[in-house]
Write a protein that holds these residues in place. Structure first.
Motif, PDB file in Angstrom:
ATOM      1  N   TYR A   1      46.496  31.421  41.692  1.00  0.00           N
ATOM      2  CA  TYR A   1      47.366  31.288  42.840  1.00  0.00           C
ATOM      3  C   TYR A   1      47.596  32.896  41.502  1.00  0.00           C
ATOM      4  O   TYR A   1      48.543  33.799  42.285  1.00  0.00           O
ATOM      5  CB  TYR A   1      49.049  30.411  42.232  1.00  0.00           C
ATOM      6  CG  TYR A   1      49.192  30.532  40.505  1.00  0.00           C
ATOM      7  CD1 TYR A   1      50.246  30.958  40.253  1.00  0.00           C
ATOM      8  CD2 TYR A   1      48.772  29.761  40.166  1.00  0.00           C
ATOM      9  CE1 TYR A   1      51.077  30.570  38.864  1.00  0.00           C
ATOM     10  CE2 TYR A   1      48.996  29.666  38.920  1.00  0.00           C
ATOM     11  CZ  TYR A   1      50.161  30.550  38.398  1.00  0.00           C
ATOM     12  OH  TYR A   1      50.976  29.758  36.602  1.00  0.00           O
ATOM     13  N   LYS A   2      47.358  33.059  39.587  1.00  0.00           N
ATOM     14  CA  LYS A   2      47.781  34.519  39.973  1.00  0.00           C
ATOM     15  C   LYS A   2      47.190  35.462  40.578  1.00  0.00           C
ATOM     16  O   LYS A   2      47.873  36.853  40.090  1.00  0.00           O
ATOM     17  CB  LYS A   2      47.139  34.330  38.360  1.00  0.00           C
ATOM     18  CG  LYS A   2      47.806  33.402  37.212  1.00  0.00           C
ATOM     19  CD  LYS A   2      48.263  33.270  36.265  1.00  0.00           C
ATOM     20  CE  LYS A   2      48.174  32.697  34.887  1.00  0.00           C
ATOM     21  NZ  LYS A   2      48.023  32.355  34.209  1.00  0.00           N
TER      22      LYS A   2
ATOM     23  N   GLU B   1      46.056  35.919  43.789  1.00  0.00           N
ATOM     24  CA  GLU B   1      47.772  35.700  44.899  1.00  0.00           C
ATOM     25  C   GLU B   1      48.172  36.739  44.385  1.00  0.00           C
ATOM     26  O   GLU B   1      49.233  37.414  45.433  1.00  0.00           O
ATOM     27  CB  GLU B   1      47.099  33.961  45.304  1.00  0.00           C
ATOM     28  CG  GLU B   1      46.791  33.289  46.156  1.00  0.00           C
ATOM     29  CD  GLU B   1      46.575  32.310  46.210  1.00  0.00           C
ATOM     30  OE1 GLU B   1      45.427  31.840  47.660  1.00  0.00           O
ATOM     31  OE2 GLU B   1      47.630  31.653  46.015  1.00  0.00           O
ATOM     32  N   GLU B   2      48.955  35.991  43.482  1.00  0.00           N
ATOM     33  CA  GLU B   2      50.606  36.874  43.545  1.00  0.00           C
ATOM     34  C   GLU B   2      49.994  38.233  43.380  1.00  0.00           C
ATOM     35  O   GLU B   2      50.828  39.781  43.436  1.00  0.00           O
ATOM     36  CB  GLU B   2      50.756  36.624  42.053  1.00  0.00           C
ATOM     37  CG  GLU B   2      51.976  35.215  42.003  1.00  0.00           C
ATOM     38  CD  GLU B   2      52.622  34.178  40.863  1.00  0.00           C
ATOM     39  OE1 GLU B   2      52.570  33.490  40.613  1.00  0.00           O
ATOM     40  OE2 GLU B   2      52.332  35.058  39.758  1.00  0.00           O
ATOM     41  N   PHE B   3      48.701  38.853  42.574  1.00  0.00           N
ATOM     42  CA  PHE B   3      48.981  39.806  41.928  1.00  0.00           C
ATOM     43  C   PHE B   3      48.607  40.428  43.827  1.00  0.00           C
ATOM     44  O   PHE B   3      49.429  41.537  43.561  1.00  0.00           O
ATOM     45  CB  PHE B   3      47.851  40.199  41.227  1.00  0.00           C
ATOM     46  CG  PHE B   3      46.696  41.234  41.218  1.00  0.00           C
ATOM     47  CD1 PHE B   3      47.576  42.172  39.716  1.00  0.00           C
ATOM     48  CD2 PHE B   3      45.910  42.268  41.601  1.00  0.00           C
ATOM     49  CE1 PHE B   3      46.711  43.689  39.661  1.00  0.00           C
ATOM     50  CE2 PHE B   3      45.292  43.370  41.862  1.00  0.00           C
ATOM     51  CZ  PHE B   3      46.183  43.752  40.852  1.00  0.00           C
ATOM     52  N   ASN B   4      47.968  39.925  44.343  1.00  0.00           N
ATOM     53  CA  ASN B   4      47.595  40.675  45.035  1.00  0.00           C
ATOM     54  C   ASN B   4      49.307  41.134  46.459  1.00  0.00           C
ATOM     55  O   ASN B   4      48.973  42.009  47.020  1.00  0.00           O
ATOM     56  CB  ASN B   4      46.523  39.597  46.408  1.00  0.00           C
ATOM     57  CG  ASN B   4      45.031  39.828  45.794  1.00  0.00           C
ATOM     58  OD1 ASN B   4      44.691  41.183  44.803  1.00  0.00           O
ATOM     59  ND2 ASN B   4      44.272  38.557  46.023  1.00  0.00           N
ATOM     60  N   GLN B   5      50.071  40.086  46.303  1.00  0.00           N
ATOM     61  CA  GLN B   5      51.238  40.088  46.912  1.00  0.00           C
ATOM     62  C   GLN B   5      51.690  41.376  46.922  1.00  0.00           C
ATOM     63  O   GLN B   5      52.113  41.827  47.893  1.00  0.00           O
ATOM     64  CB  GLN B   5      51.971  38.880  46.896  1.00  0.00           C
ATOM     65  CG  GLN B   5      53.354  38.287  47.639  1.00  0.00           C
ATOM     66  CD  GLN B   5      52.081  38.660  49.033  1.00  0.00           C
ATOM     67  OE1 GLN B   5      51.050  37.413  49.529  1.00  0.00           O
ATOM     68  NE2 GLN B   5      52.906  38.852  50.311  1.00  0.00           N
ATOM     69  N   ALA B   6      51.611  41.849  45.697  1.00  0.00           N
ATOM     70  CA  ALA B   6      52.660  43.185  44.816  1.00  0.00           C
ATOM     71  C   ALA B   6      51.893  43.907  45.715  1.00  0.00           C
ATOM     72  O   ALA B   6      52.837  45.170  46.067  1.00  0.00           O
ATOM     73  CB  ALA B   6      52.450  42.782  43.403  1.00  0.00           C
TER      74      ALA B   6
ATOM     75  N   LEU C   1      46.924  40.789  33.945  1.00  0.00           N
ATOM     76  CA  LEU C   1      46.525  38.999  34.017  1.00  0.00           C
ATOM     77  C   LEU C   1      46.043  38.590  32.290  1.00  0.00           C
ATOM     78  O   LEU C   1      45.805  37.609  32.330  1.00  0.00           O
ATOM     79  CB  LEU C   1      45.942  38.446  34.873  1.00  0.00           C
ATOM     80  CG  LEU C   1      46.080  38.304  36.159  1.00  0.00           C
ATOM     81  CD1 LEU C   1      44.760  37.695  36.781  1.00  0.00           C
ATOM     82  CD2 LEU C   1      47.140  37.637  36.227  1.00  0.00           C
TER      83      LEU C   1
END
Lengths: 424, 424, 424, 424
Positions: free
Chosen positions: B6-7, B9-14, B405
């Protein structure tokens, strides 16, 4: 270990008749043979303390045996070389590898072996165990003033050690540079380096010289902050008259004309000294004269011509030192081969017919110019070099003497097979 | 250490919106974008186990922190890289530095991280503590049959380890050679080497390949017994159809045209694989693409053209590996930069208009040939590479993710600041 | 111009006593002196017809005077050299620069001068005035079959000329290659070249050899289609047993180990011959031995060792030729210097103690290996070379004789100051 | 030949929509886009008069067609380039190849084409038909004062021609040097050269600059009397403040770090200008950016940083010139490619985030330093360069326009297929 004098004499005795035959023949073609011999006798090449052990590469190191385990034993090794060749009458120390605990005793030991202390060498290319700040990103060039100060202080400490031992010069080789485009601002790196060198220079005794060594690459693989003779010259000329350029034969780009650099630095009064070695690819640190002996001759040809033109003393006005790494040879044997190659090249350079050469150059007689140099370089001068050694008490053939007298065996007996010296 | 999915994914989301904008623009100029993306997704570059720690030179090594202390931690490091870039799905082990004590457990661990075992690498360029005979004067070339046998046996042992882990190739890099003229009889050294390689070859499983790596110089500084592609080709063709040449980008003489070598080896069916890195002077082992990115593109241009001409699978028919040394960078960051550079060069090579190029070549329209290559190389393909990563679950920007991260910090937390890995 | 024999005898007479003293000394250290002398007497180096005039660079050409204006005068020039040194008993023609109009007469003229016809050389690197298709984009590699055919036909015509004169070999040097990335498909260029060479090979008489010369760069500056020994070897081995690699000393990348290449080609039975010259930067075409004489010695060291190992005849089993450009020297003087340097290196190679070297190599006694080579290379062998010349009727010192007898002056008298020869 | 403006407009019109899309995308990532565009518009690269014809090597020359037959036609050619790219607004003349018979008319013609006269170039590397003394053995270095004087006088004459045309700088490239060891006394050659340069310098108008170009080798193959930046710097600093070093990208030893040289010369206030080209082996004179585009970017990166640090005007404070040889390409097409490569590298250098780079350097964040440079270099800036051209009246794509408008065909129509221009 001390080699009894009579052993060398015995060794020489056996080869004397043959030597005389060869020398007489060679000497019969040299008008000023006594002058040449005297110059050879006077000529001394310093041995670096780090070159007495087996060297290595980043891929490994294959130690020999009987390597010197202390500064005292290193001095003994150089003493041994000097006994054999009478041309290695100086040792060049590397700090912190060779910090003398008792300088007076060390000085006395060296004197006992007939050795002087040549240039002292600082080391800011490695981190020492107790070191406060790291040189990972350079020393004198470093963006952090504190690191620069640490490097400067270290150099000043090296000078202090040198003073105690009677050295009169400091060699500064900086591994500073960068391995990637963008890593450094070249201009600021230069200016930081200059400022650091200036602080060291300020601590230099009046009778000292500072040698600024340059190197094209390694261990940094994109730029070096003292990367070529032009940069070294810039530093040296900004520093002042006690600062000079030091030429290491292995520190150039492929195909560089080193002899021309030597000539121009002499012209500018900025040549300080030499690190002799040989190389095919980079800073290979091979035995002097083992790969490109003619280039070595051409360099000595410029040295003799250029020093004479300035009225310099061949033996004392420049710093002569070997800087090699002995990866697959016995270090002492390697050094004997190196000194021999230097003496041969020097002798051949002394035999060049300078008057005829100047005339041929003036006449643009290129063919004749080449003939004159080749005449000297094709002459077998080994007996002349041997005679100079003989007259100064050395061995007729140094390597053969070293082997016949089983000197390495004796050293291993004293020091053991596992003795490993400091060095590269 | 495992990075929770998920980390990423979070990074990518931004960064997703911005990425989409860039990718849509780039993709609009690529007709077969999905095909290109699939090729990028399939393309995997093996990470050598020795490249996960800070490297050094003979002048010193400046360790970082949090380096892997065991084979398990090395696998974890590669797993981490692979999680980020989805292009580092293989690890290449070096024996004896990485002997797996429990192969089944190691294999399971690797599988957990989605990793395969690429070529295994033997080491006969160093003496190991318990080793009977020394490689000081070579291994497979050695004049002493017993030393050669030791080297052969070691390689066979390496194959055995490889079999246990599921490797299917052996890379033989020999530091064998000589440092001085006269040291070797070149012919006999070649023949000894060939004979040794033949014995190893005989022990090779049917589905294995043997890669014979060549190198121009270092650690031997006069000759290398597998010194150039011509010599490697000679060995490989004499060995048989399972033997191939391996090209390391840093193992050439100055100015060599590597891309032509690649093309000709492909033509002969004898190109086996690659060691990627970059260099300016010698085997500098710098980050891939950091000094000569256009040369890297030209090499990929030949690879794509040549593999397509032979109907080869880009992803699986050659061995792709990084071989670099990280002296002044965090090893994992360095590897992320290297893989990124490879993916960019590969993508640009895929974008070359091959039909137009063939036509321009046929018409001797040199200007147009150059335009076609430059058109591909000047195209900003970063968003395409990122999209491939995104689709396979990696991070949009790998280096930024690694930093944001705080992965190195986490590794240091686990392993400590003083952890030092094996390697050069 | 014919040099009367008595003039050489007179010249020799004046130096005979001094020569005898030198030769006796030198000979006293050579056990098999007569064998050595015979080998020197037998050894002949061909002179290329294009090297008899002043050469130049793209920046200009500064002609001398008295250059040969016709094939006849070129033969006379080589005859003159041969009279002086007795080692230049062959001429190598370049077509179309030297098309013999009357082969029988030319052959007779050569015989008169004691000259044979060595390899004939084709030229597909320039367009001739009457040429149908251009070689601007290559010849044997050309994308257009018609251009390739023209190049093939030209080579076959060259063979025909060679047959008429008694030549037994064809040297193919191709300037083919590319100056820009993308310009060529390397694989297709190789295949086209191979196919063209095969057609020429098919036209080769049974007793002929074909020499495939390689070159790293110039006049193409990105790739060469026969770029290194590996490529030449590939062509030669695909062509058949009459095809060989030809080594030109100036055709390598910086720092190449040419002597190793020589050894390996001999091992493979694929070394065909040599183009001697010297260089510092590229294909500088300098006088043989003027820059790197020790490398020349090392090459001869491999030649002697390798030929002896195969039971080859030094004088006849390889093609020996000079290929140099004389930009600032009198061409004939330059050639005399070149031949002298070759004979010196060959003699020194003959003096190498092969048994001792083999033992030292077997014992990994690197120091001794070096000593053995250096012992030979440091020996002054000029008197031995001179003695060989004396015994075969040449001049004791060739250059001095050329000057003292004022031969250039005589040639200018015959041909004029403005005579300009063809060549580079 | 004059290209009607509407034709360019028509050409642009067809591609405008697509261009706008690309430019808008690129511009959206550049904050100071207008500033960047203005700098690009201002930046002008001079075209040398000798580069308008097909070049060659010592092995041959394969002329194209429609080459300029007179100075007037050369000016027209440059005018044509400038119409297309708006960045070639200057011509650099070579004396004696381009002596203007009627300077006023020539000046007017140039003005008509929007061209200025950049540096004038002297030629003392060839002998002219009517020349009294030969430069065979050098010009400014010559041992004969009379030859030196002739070379000095020629340079002063070149200055005179330059004054008439409005030039403000003199480029002195000397081929002086030696091809054999011993040929020259390096020190005297330097001193003679310096003295000669001083005499030319004395004749320099107050507002002029003198550029002292260096070159590592060719046409002399042992030494060059202005051989590297260090030597050029020595001359320039001894000459005075109007003397500068000129950097030609192809004039270095293998692997030289040219960008560092550029930075240091800027630091010293001694960088005068540039000769742009590209090379793989030596002075290959290839199209700018065709082999090592990243190096070109790195050089511009230093130029922008260094000039900004000194408050210099990018467009006017250094001399920018192409110096290439077009052996296998249409010269005008080649020049269009070269200028395009220069503009791209310059643009990318302008996009480097200097603040971030300085911070990363200060933090020894080597990874980030590399990222910052690569971010700029991986950016596709072609649309930005095209936009600058569009705004100043040039063609969106210069090469395509040249071809689509069939300009070479038109030139051949005017001048014929056999027109051959002067040059190398």
């Amino acid at each position: 270990m001390l080699l009894e004098k009579y052993k060398i004499e015995e060794f020489n005795q056996a080869g004397l008749a043959e030597h005389k035959r060869r020398f007489d023949f060679a000497a019969s073609y040299v008008k000023n043979i006594d002058e040449v011999l005297q110059k050879l006798i006077d000529f001394q090449v310093a041995i670096p303390s780090w070159a007495l052990g087996t060297g290595g590469t980043r891929f490994g190191r294959f130690a020999g045996g009987g390597e010197p385990r202390s500064l005292e034993e290193k001095i003994e090794d150089v003493g041994l070389l000097h006994q054999l060749n009478r041309s290695s009458g100086a040792i060049s120390l590397h700090i912190p590898w060779d910090i003398p605990q008792n300088p007076a005793a060390i000085k006395a030991l060296a004197a006992q072996h007939g050795l002087k202390f040549d240039a002292v060498n600082s080391n800011t290319f490695q981190d020492q165990p107790d070191q406060k700040l790291s040189y990972k990103f350079g020393s004198m060039q470093h963006v952090d003033k504190a690191v620069r100060k640490q490097a400067v202080d270290h150099n000043i400490e090296v000078i202090r050690h040198g003073i105690e031992l009677g050295s009169e010069s400091l060699t500064v080789w900086l591994s500073d540079g960068s391995s990637f485009p963008g890593q450094l601002n070249f201009r600021k790196a230069f200016q930081n380096t200059l400022e650091s060198l200036q602080e060291v220079y300020a601590a230099l005794p009046d009778n000292w010289k500072m040698f600024v060594e340059y190197k094209a690459f390694e261990p940094n693989f994109y730029s070096m902050s003292v990367g070529d003779w032009g940069q070294s010259y810039l530093y040296a000329s900004k520093l002042g008259e006690k600062a000079y350029t030091l030429v290491d034969l292995g520190h150039h780009l492929p195909n560089a004309n080193i002899e021309q650099i030597v000539s121009l630095l002499l012209m500018e009064g900025k040549l300080g000294g030499f690190h002799f070695n040989d190389s095919k690819y980079g800073d290979d640190d091979l035995t002097v004269g083992s790969v490109k002996p003619y280039q070595l001759f051409l360099i000595f040809n410029e040295l003799v011509e250029g020093m004479d033109a300035r009225g310099m003393n061949h033996a004392t006005d420049l710093g002569w030192m070997i800087d090699a790494s002995h990866n697959v040879k016995d270090p002492l044997e390697d050094l004997l081969q190196s000194v021999e190659a230097i003496m041969i090249a020097y002798t051949q350079a002394l035999l060049v017919d300078r008057k005829a050469l100047a005339e041929a150059q003036q006449a643009n007689d290129v063919v004749r110019c080449q003939e004159i140099l080749q005449t000297a370089a094709r002459t077998d001068v080994r007996a002349i070099v041997a005679e100079a050694r003989l007259r100064s008490g050395g061995a007729l053939q140094t390597l053969q003497a070293f082997r016949q007298l089983e000197l390495r065996k004796a050293l291993i007996g004293e020091r053991g097979l596992k003795a490993v010296s400091t060095g590269l």
